[in-house]
Design a protein around this motif. Structure first.
Motif, PDB file in Angstrom:
ATOM      1  N   TYR A   1       4.216  -1.800   4.156  1.00 28.11           N
ATOM      2  CA  TYR A   1       3.263  -0.697   3.977  1.00 28.11           C
ATOM      3  C   TYR A   1       4.012   0.627   4.086  1.00 28.11           C
ATOM      4  O   TYR A   1       4.907   0.785   4.916  1.00 28.11           O
ATOM      5  CB  TYR A   1       2.171  -0.754   5.028  1.00 28.11           C
ATOM      6  N   LEU A   2       3.617   1.589   3.284  1.00 31.70           N
ATOM      7  CA  LEU A   2       4.278   2.898   3.284  1.00 31.70           C
ATOM      8  C   LEU A   2       3.235   4.006   3.247  1.00 31.70           C
ATOM      9  O   LEU A   2       2.300   3.949   2.454  1.00 31.70           O
ATOM     10  CB  LEU A   2       5.228   3.005   2.091  1.00 31.70           C
ATOM     11  N   VAL A   3       3.417   4.993   4.114  1.00 29.70           N
ATOM     12  CA  VAL A   3       2.568   6.181   4.141  1.00 29.70           C
ATOM     13  C   VAL A   3       3.468   7.397   3.948  1.00 29.70           C
ATOM     14  O   VAL A   3       4.431   7.587   4.699  1.00 29.70           O
ATOM     15  CB  VAL A   3       1.799   6.300   5.466  1.00 29.70           C
ATOM     16  N   ALA A   4       3.179   8.210   2.939  1.00 31.20           N
ATOM     17  CA  ALA A   4       4.009   9.368   2.626  1.00 31.20           C
ATOM     18  C   ALA A   4       3.184  10.642   2.705  1.00 31.20           C
ATOM     19  O   ALA A   4       1.973  10.613   2.469  1.00 31.20           O
ATOM     20  CB  ALA A   4       4.618   9.226   1.229  1.00 31.20           C
TER      21      ALA A   4
ATOM     22  N   VAL B   1       0.855  -1.189   0.000  1.00 31.77           N
ATOM     23  CA  VAL B   1       0.000   0.000   0.000  1.00 31.77           C
ATOM     24  C   VAL B   1       0.881   1.227   0.000  1.00 31.77           C
ATOM     25  O   VAL B   1       1.868   1.296   0.734  1.00 31.77           O
ATOM     26  CB  VAL B   1      -0.921   0.032   1.241  1.00 31.77           C
ATOM     27  N   ILE B   2       0.560   2.175  -0.821  1.00 33.54           N
ATOM     28  CA  ILE B   2       1.213   3.485  -0.784  1.00 33.54           C
ATOM     29  C   ILE B   2       0.119   4.524  -0.624  1.00 33.54           C
ATOM     30  O   ILE B   2      -0.676   4.752  -1.524  1.00 33.54           O
ATOM     31  CB  ILE B   2       2.038   3.769  -2.044  1.00 33.54           C
ATOM     32  N   LEU B   3       0.079   5.131   0.541  1.00 34.98           N
ATOM     33  CA  LEU B   3      -0.922   6.153   0.838  1.00 34.98           C
ATOM     34  C   LEU B   3      -0.228   7.493   0.930  1.00 34.98           C
ATOM     35  O   LEU B   3       0.718   7.662   1.691  1.00 34.98           O
ATOM     36  CB  LEU B   3      -1.622   5.845   2.160  1.00 34.98           C
ATOM     37  N   THR B   4      -0.664   8.451   0.138  1.00 37.24           N
ATOM     38  CA  THR B   4      -0.059   9.773   0.134  1.00 37.24           C
ATOM     39  C   THR B   4      -1.022  10.768   0.745  1.00 37.24           C
ATOM     40  O   THR B   4      -2.167  10.868   0.323  1.00 37.24           O
ATOM     41  CB  THR B   4       0.304  10.216  -1.292  1.00 37.24           C
ATOM     42  N   LEU B   5      -0.522  11.502   1.732  1.00 39.13           N
ATOM     43  CA  LEU B   5      -1.310  12.579   2.331  1.00 39.13           C
ATOM     44  C   LEU B   5      -0.740  13.899   1.854  1.00 39.13           C
ATOM     45  O   LEU B   5       0.426  14.197   2.056  1.00 39.13           O
ATOM     46  CB  LEU B   5      -1.240  12.511   3.855  1.00 39.13           C
ATOM     47  N   SER B   6      -1.552  14.699   1.229  1.00 39.38           N
ATOM     48  CA  SER B   6      -1.113  15.987   0.722  1.00 39.38           C
ATOM     49  C   SER B   6      -1.802  17.090   1.501  1.00 39.38           C
ATOM     50  O   SER B   6      -3.002  17.048   1.713  1.00 39.38           O
ATOM     51  CB  SER B   6      -1.435  16.120  -0.769  1.00 39.38           C
TER      52      SER B   6
ATOM     53  N   GLN C   1       7.469   3.560   6.851  1.00 39.43           N
ATOM     54  CA  GLN C   1       7.337   2.254   6.233  1.00 39.43           C
ATOM     55  C   GLN C   1       7.527   1.171   7.286  1.00 39.43           C
ATOM     56  O   GLN C   1       8.495   1.197   8.052  1.00 39.43           O
ATOM     57  CB  GLN C   1       8.361   2.069   5.119  1.00 39.43           C
ATOM     58  N   SER C   2       6.619   0.208   7.301  1.00 41.03           N
ATOM     59  CA  SER C   2       6.763  -0.926   8.209  1.00 41.03           C
ATOM     60  C   SER C   2       7.771  -1.907   7.630  1.00 41.03           C
ATOM     61  O   SER C   2       7.838  -2.117   6.420  1.00 41.03           O
ATOM     62  CB  SER C   2       5.413  -1.612   8.424  1.00 41.03           C
ATOM     63  N   TYR C   3       8.551  -2.498   8.501  1.00 37.04           N
ATOM     64  CA  TYR C   3       9.699  -3.301   8.074  1.00 37.04           C
ATOM     65  C   TYR C   3       9.823  -4.525   8.969  1.00 37.04           C
ATOM     66  O   TYR C   3       9.657  -4.430  10.185  1.00 37.04           O
ATOM     67  CB  TYR C   3      10.965  -2.452   8.154  1.00 37.04           C
ATOM     68  N   GLU C   4      10.145  -5.663   8.367  1.00 36.83           N
ATOM     69  CA  GLU C   4      10.308  -6.896   9.127  1.00 36.83           C
ATOM     70  C   GLU C   4      11.767  -7.112   9.470  1.00 36.83           C
ATOM     71  O   GLU C   4      12.643  -6.970   8.621  1.00 36.83           O
ATOM     72  CB  GLU C   4       9.797  -8.104   8.341  1.00 36.83           C
ATOM     73  N   GLY C   5      12.031  -7.442  10.724  1.00 37.37           N
ATOM     74  CA  GLY C   5      13.386  -7.719  11.161  1.00 37.37           C
ATOM     75  C   GLY C   5      13.547  -9.144  11.629  1.00 37.37           C
ATOM     76  O   GLY C   5      12.752 -10.029  11.317  1.00 37.37           O
TER      77      GLY C   5
END
Length: 259
Positions: free
Chosen positions: A42-45, A10-15, A59-63
């Motif tokens: 998931y990434l929110v920009a 998912v790429i969600l952009t908030l302007s 961005q959520s990331y798995e470790g």
């Protein structure tokens, strides 16, 4: 499986286009918006300076050990610095005094054990380079695990200053809050207030640019001297900012009142 093997789901952009700068040149917004990350990748920009392009993202990331954390990511010529929880920034820290601006990706919230909800508040300080000038911004965030064991991040408020090299303070939302003359002083300006002619004093000065409250350049003068004189008599009464550059390329900003 590492996060690098995941495509962005998912790429969600908030302007925040159309933001009006308080006092003419500090954009301040309080979206108080939270994002829930339902998985890895998931990434929110969102847009910091209101010009229609993404500047900062989470961005959520798995470790390892099935842990998850959030990364903060900046784009283009933006750079960031983030406080260490063990050594938090003072609430009124001046952004131009911070170091380590080379970071483009930084761990925002480390999450190891989701068994209990947690909240972590973080100061994110941003700097954008345009030509030889720097523009500063700050973002107040928090995040962690919620009761449903979902990773979340909240953007509570942020501010961006459109005046180049302005020593923006953390939490500052208005130009009327002033500039710390002590921490940026390599040049002084007098008389202040003035009805016209002012003298800028320092060592090996090269350039002085006068900006109005909209961040627009209205006057400038060059030299290779320890004093630069510039006449504000033709300008309307009001508050102006004098952006001074020395031979080493250092920059500082002085506020001056034209009566």
């Amino acid at each position: 499986m590492k996060a690098k093997n995941y495509l962005l789901i998912v790429i969600l952009t908030l302007s925040f286009l159309g933001l009006n700068a308080q006092e003419g040149s500090i954009i301040h917004h309080e979206p108080d918006t939270c994002f829930i990350f339902h998985g890895y990748g998931y990434l929110v920009a969102f847009d910091i300076d209101g010009n229609g392009t993404n500047d900062l993202a989470f961005q959520s990331y798995e470790g390892d050990m099935h842990s998850t954390w959030l990364n903060a990511v900046v784009f283009d010529d933006w750079r960031m610095t983030m406080e260490n929880p063990a050594y938090p920034y003072p609430d009124s820290v001046q952004l131009d005094t911070l170091q380590y601006w080379d970071c483009t990706v930084s761990t925002f919230i480390p999450i190891i054990n989701p068994s209990a909800p947690s909240v972590i508040t973080t100061k994110i300080c941003l700097r954008n380079k345009i030509g030889d000038d720097y523009y500063y911004a700050w973002v107040k965030t928090d995040g962690g695990w919620n009761n449903n064991r979902r990773v979340y991040a909240c953007v509570e408020e942020f501010a961006y200053c459109s005046i180049p090299n302005y020593p923006l303070r953390w939490g500052q939302t208005s130009l009327t809050e002033g500039i710390d003359e002590a921490t940026t002083a390599f040049a002084t300006i007098h008389p202040n207030p003035t009805t016209g002619l002012v003298t800028i004093t320092g060592e090996n000065l090269r350039l002085a640019e006068v900006l109005n409250m909209l961040g627009q350049k209205v006057l400038s003068i060059q030299g290779e001297v320890n004093e630069l004189r510039i006449d504000l008599a033709a300008l309307p009464a009001g508050v102006y900012f004098v952006n001074v550059t020395d031979e080493e390329g250092r920059k500082c900003v002085r506020k001056v009142v034209r009566e």
